[in-house]
Scaffold this active site. Structure first.
Site, PDB file in Angstrom:
ATOM      1  N   HIS A  41       0.768  -1.233  -0.013  1.00 51.61           N
ATOM      2  CA  HIS A  41       0.060  -0.101  -0.099  1.00 51.61           C
ATOM      3  C   HIS A  41       0.884   1.229  -0.117  1.00 51.61           C
ATOM      4  O   HIS A  41       0.330   2.151  -0.162  1.00 51.61           O
ATOM      5  CB  HIS A  41      -1.200   0.041   1.319  1.00 51.61           C
ATOM      6  CG  HIS A  41      -2.365  -0.733   0.892  1.00 51.61           C
ATOM      7  ND1 HIS A  41      -2.137  -2.107   0.398  1.00 51.61           N
ATOM      8  CD2 HIS A  41      -3.603  -0.519   1.021  1.00 51.61           C
ATOM      9  CE1 HIS A  41      -3.506  -2.418  -0.143  1.00 51.61           C
ATOM     10  NE2 HIS A  41      -4.368  -1.642   0.591  1.00 51.61           N
ATOM     11  N   TYR A  96      -2.279  -7.537  -7.674  1.00 55.04           N
ATOM     12  CA  TYR A  96      -1.861  -7.700  -6.389  1.00 55.04           C
ATOM     13  C   TYR A  96      -3.158  -7.522  -5.420  1.00 55.04           C
ATOM     14  O   TYR A  96      -2.904  -7.479  -4.104  1.00 55.04           O
ATOM     15  CB  TYR A  96      -0.831  -6.615  -5.958  1.00 55.04           C
ATOM     16  CG  TYR A  96       0.385  -7.034  -5.351  1.00 55.04           C
ATOM     17  CD1 TYR A  96       0.269  -7.845  -4.001  1.00 55.04           C
ATOM     18  CD2 TYR A  96       1.715  -6.956  -6.027  1.00 55.04           C
ATOM     19  CE1 TYR A  96       1.337  -8.323  -3.355  1.00 55.04           C
ATOM     20  CE2 TYR A  96       2.608  -7.715  -5.003  1.00 55.04           C
ATOM     21  CZ  TYR A  96       2.662  -8.275  -3.902  1.00 55.04           C
ATOM     22  OH  TYR A  96       3.749  -8.640  -3.396  1.00 55.04           O
TER      23      TYR A  96
HETATM   24  C1  HEM Z   1      -9.752  -7.734   5.664  1.00 59.99           C
HETATM   25  C2  HEM Z   1      -8.703  -7.592   4.659  1.00 59.99           C
HETATM   26  C3  HEM Z   1      -9.031  -6.339   3.732  1.00 59.99           C
HETATM   27  C4  HEM Z   1      -9.924  -5.594   3.375  1.00 59.99           C
HETATM   28  C5  HEM Z   1     -11.161  -5.187   4.140  1.00 59.99           C
HETATM   29  C6  HEM Z   1      -9.559  -4.997   2.159  1.00 59.99           C
HETATM   30  C7  HEM Z   1     -10.467  -4.027   1.416  1.00 59.99           C
HETATM   31  C8  HEM Z   1     -10.012  -3.368   0.184  1.00 59.99           C
HETATM   32  C9  HEM Z   1     -10.651  -2.363  -0.373  1.00 59.99           C
HETATM   33  C10 HEM Z   1     -12.219  -1.795   0.183  1.00 59.99           C
HETATM   34  C11 HEM Z   1     -10.153  -1.891  -1.398  1.00 59.99           C
HETATM   35  C12 HEM Z   1     -10.372  -0.683  -2.445  1.00 59.99           C
HETATM   36  C13 HEM Z   1     -11.160  -1.578  -3.591  1.00 59.99           C
HETATM   37  C14 HEM Z   1     -10.212  -2.192  -4.557  1.00 59.99           C
HETATM   38  O1  HEM Z   1      -9.313  -1.323  -5.050  1.00 59.99           O
HETATM   39  O2  HEM Z   1     -10.625  -3.092  -4.949  1.00 59.99           O
HETATM   40  C15 HEM Z   1      -8.620  -2.753  -1.330  1.00 59.99           C
HETATM   41  C16 HEM Z   1      -7.736  -2.266  -2.307  1.00 59.99           C
HETATM   42  C17 HEM Z   1      -6.459  -3.313  -2.399  1.00 59.99           C
HETATM   43  N1  HEM Z   1      -6.155  -4.183  -1.572  1.00 59.99           N
HETATM   44 FE1  HEM Z   1      -7.464  -4.733  -0.003  1.00 59.99          FE
HETATM   45  N2  HEM Z   1      -8.392  -5.073   1.579  1.00 59.99           N
HETATM   46  C18 HEM Z   1      -8.026  -6.424   2.643  1.00 59.99           C
HETATM   47  C19 HEM Z   1      -6.762  -6.824   2.536  1.00 59.99           C
HETATM   48  C20 HEM Z   1      -5.922  -6.988   1.238  1.00 59.99           C
HETATM   49  C21 HEM Z   1      -4.525  -7.846   1.534  1.00 59.99           C
HETATM   50  C22 HEM Z   1      -4.340  -8.990   2.399  1.00 59.99           C
HETATM   51  C23 HEM Z   1      -3.872  -7.360   0.407  1.00 59.99           C
HETATM   52  C24 HEM Z   1      -2.665  -8.212  -0.042  1.00 59.99           C
HETATM   53  C25 HEM Z   1      -1.726  -7.548  -0.804  1.00 59.99           C
HETATM   54  C26 HEM Z   1      -4.843  -6.292  -0.406  1.00 59.99           C
HETATM   55  C27 HEM Z   1      -4.262  -5.548  -1.573  1.00 59.99           C
HETATM   56  C28 HEM Z   1      -5.203  -4.746  -1.915  1.00 59.99           C
HETATM   57  C29 HEM Z   1      -4.536  -3.970  -2.985  1.00 59.99           C
HETATM   58  C30 HEM Z   1      -3.196  -3.964  -3.914  1.00 59.99           C
HETATM   59  C31 HEM Z   1      -5.803  -2.994  -3.217  1.00 59.99           C
HETATM   60  C32 HEM Z   1      -5.490  -1.593  -4.230  1.00 59.99           C
HETATM   61  C33 HEM Z   1      -5.112  -0.603  -3.507  1.00 59.99           C
HETATM   62  C34 HEM Z   1      -5.071   0.729  -4.356  1.00 59.99           C
HETATM   63  O3  HEM Z   1      -4.912   0.731  -5.687  1.00 59.99           O
HETATM   64  O4  HEM Z   1      -5.312   1.876  -3.854  1.00 59.99           O
HETATM   65  N3  HEM Z   1      -5.854  -6.136   0.566  1.00 59.99           N
HETATM   66  N4  HEM Z   1      -8.752  -3.563  -0.445  1.00 59.99           N
END
Ligand code: HEM
Ligand SMILES: *[C@@H]1O[C@H](CO)[C@@H](O)[C@H](O)[C@H]1NC(C)=O
Ligand SMILES: *[C@@H]1O[C@H](CO)[C@@H](O)[C@H](O)[C@H]1NC(C)=O
Ligand SMILES: *[C@@H]1O[C@H](CO)[C@@H](O)[C@H](O)[C@H]1NC(C)=O
Ligand SMILES: *[C@@H]1O[C@H](CO)[C@@H](O)[C@H](O)[C@H]1NC(C)=O
Length: 446
Positions: free
Chosen positions: A204, A382
């Site tokens: 992130h 990712y």
């Molecule tokens: C309970 C755990 C998690 C929650 C609630 C969560 C929630 C979210 C949400 C709401 C988004 C924004 C929508 C999207 O781009 O799809 C996001 C983006 C993302 N998440 Fe997660 N996530 C979690 C865990 C993880 C984990 C373990 C990873 C591992 C790498 C991850 C990687 C990402 C990435 C790379 C993005 C795009 C970020 C960006 O471009 O700003 N997430 N996540």
């Protein structure tokens, strides 16, 4: 830092998707580049209403669609082992690797790992979500993520060029058919939640989509491992987080232990649900790290590490001012991060028997591009959400996501050691196979 083999993986993914969806639209006036005719990274240039030419310069291929390999390309393709074979060798024959690990061959192969992969990545960066051709703007304006594949031209009949439906599929349907997990399966490589939260925390700093500007934009202008998730992505935010004494970051003590300050002491903008009292809002470099105690745990560990390194540096250099102590510590934190990422995180992820190595001097005297630009495809790939379990176990207690998310009391209630222990014991979910299976099924039903 370049994040290894992701270029080719993206290409693989997109190729899998594009040719499989639906029938060709045949119409005289369609922009011929909508057929995405140019292969091997050739560039499609439109000449007349229905004429195109592929610019194959320096792709190693020629012919109408850059599909005919040149002589040296033929030789290279013949000699080069397939990625599958290389992976097989790296993940088997541990007796060979036991020898490699402890000799000069380790350095030699590690150099190869880094340079070979970096050659797959176009540098300087090429396209972005607005520009499907090379331009100064897409080189210069770092508010864009770069793109390995150019965007589909805007005047095409369908979002995929000419294939598939006239509109994008219904997101609800996509989630239901493609992404939603029915039963949890443990990751076969035995990744745990400590790994999962590390992945999320670490990535992130360079995946920060600037949604208000559009999905092709990023707020992380450092485009790499700059520790912006610890120090903030702007100078203003950094100064709000700093103690401005001895190089340190602001902190609070709870039961004698160091935790991030609240937004009362470090007045940075954080994303918490409305009505969260400020004395319950912890301040981090990244706006969203109050979301999950797993992220808060890593944020706290790095805060403690930063301030620990400051103490050491100050005893070594009593005459350094706050600024020099801070800047030097930030450098050290970035170095520590990269070392952990390569030698522990990527080591675990790769499953290689070869012992990976981080040594900043290793690439001196080699052709290596130190510049970096984060690609949109990299961000999309990712999204490792399948790593997350159905519920979280902390020190014998079970948390649903409703109880876990934005619950900043968990951090100090259990303390960092208990959280580390609990997340290290709980298996993460399986990532890719499931998605690829679903993707195949989805394509066959639609
Ligand atoms: C309970 C755990 C998690 C929650 C609630 C969560 C929630 C979210 C949400 C709401 C988004 C924004 C929508 C999207 O781009 O799809 C996001 C983006 C993302 N998440 Fe997660 N996530 C979690 C865990 C993880 C984990 C373990 C990873 C591992 C790498 C991850 C990687 C990402 C990435 C790379 C993005 C795009 C970020 C960006 O471009 O700003 N997430 N996540
Ligand atoms: C090049 O691609 C176009 C469009 O996909 C196709 O019609 C044509 O047959 C291809 N040419 C060659 C030589 O393969
Ligand atoms: C070589 O490195 C791998 C990965 O770290 C490790 O599993 C293996 O035990 C090492 N072998 C020796 C002899 O160090
Ligand atoms: C980058 O491009 C965006 C969109 O066109 C624009 O709003 C922004 O000002 C540009 N940034 C720079 C530094 O030119
Ligand atoms: C937050 O976590 C605490 C444990 O630290 C727990 O007792 C409480 O029920 C959780 N809050 C919510 C809203 O679930």
């Amino acid at each position: 830092m370049r994040f290894f083999a992701l270029g080719p993986v993206c290409v693989f993914f997109l190729l899998l998707w594009v040719p499989a969806c639906g029938e060709k639209v045949t119409s005289g006036s369609v922009n011929p580049c909508c057929y995405l005719p140019c292969q091997n990274q050739g560039v499609c240039v439109r000449y007349a209403e229905d004429k195109y030419e592929c610019d194959c310069i320096r792709t190693g291929f020629h012919g109408e669609n850059c599909t005919v390999p040149e002589f040296w390309t033929r030789v290279r393709l013949f000699l080069r082992p397939s990625p599958g074979a290389v992976h097989f060798i790296l993940t088997h024959f541990s007796w060979i690797w036991d020898i490699v690990n402890s000799t000069f061959m380790r350095d030699f192969l590690m150099r190869l790992v880094l340079t070979v992969r970096s050659n797959f990545i176009p540098s300087p960066p090429t396209y972005n979500s607005k520009y499907s051709y090379l331009s100064w703007e897409s080189y210069y304006n770092v508010s864009y993520y770069t793109r390995l594949l150019p965007p589909v031209p805007e005047d095409c009949p369908t979002p995929l060029g000419v294939r598939g439906g006239a509109g994008l599929p219904d997101p609800e349907l996509l989630v239901e058919k493609l992404f939603k997990r029915k039963t949890f399966r443990k990751d076969p490589q035995r990744c745990n939640l400590m790994f999962a939260f590390f992945a999320q925390h670490f990535t992130h700093q360079f995946f920060k989509t600037y949604n208000r500007m559009g999905p092709g934009f990023t707020k992380a202008l450092g485009h790499g491992v700059d520790a912006g998730h610890i120090y903030g992505d702007s100078l203003k935010r950094q100064l709000q987080l700093r103690l401005l004494k001895d190089g340190k970051l602001k902190y609070q003590l709870i039961n004698g232990e160091m935790y991030p300050p609240t937004t009362l002491e470090a007045p940075v903008k954080m994303n918490y649900p409305p009505n969260t009292p400020q004395n319950q809002q912890l301040a981090f470099g990244h706006e969203l790290f109050g979301l999950l105690p797993g992220l808060g745990m890593y944020g706290t560990i790095w805060l403690r590490e930063h301030n620990r390194v400051c103490d050491i540096l100050k005893t070594l250099h009593p005459h350094w001012d706050d600024e020099q102590l801070f800047q030097t510590t930030r450098f050290i934190i970035i170095g520590e991060t990269i070392r952990i990422v390569i030698e522990e995180y990527v080591q675990q992820l790769s499953g290689y028997h070869m012992k990976l190595k981080f040594d900043p001097t290793m690439l001196h005297n080699t052709d290596f591009q130190y510049g970096n630009r984060i690609a949109l495809e990299f961000d999309h790939l990712y999204h490792w959400h399948p790593l997350m379990p159905d519920a979280l176990n902390i020190d014998g207690d079970t948390f649903t996501y409703e109880q876990f998310i934005f619950n900043t009391s968990i951090l100090s209630h259990y303390g960092i050691e208990k959280l580390v222990e609990s997340f290290s014991r709980q298996p993460a979910g399986q990532m890719m196979k499931k998605l690829l299976c679903n993707l195949k099924n989805f394509i066959t039903v639609t």
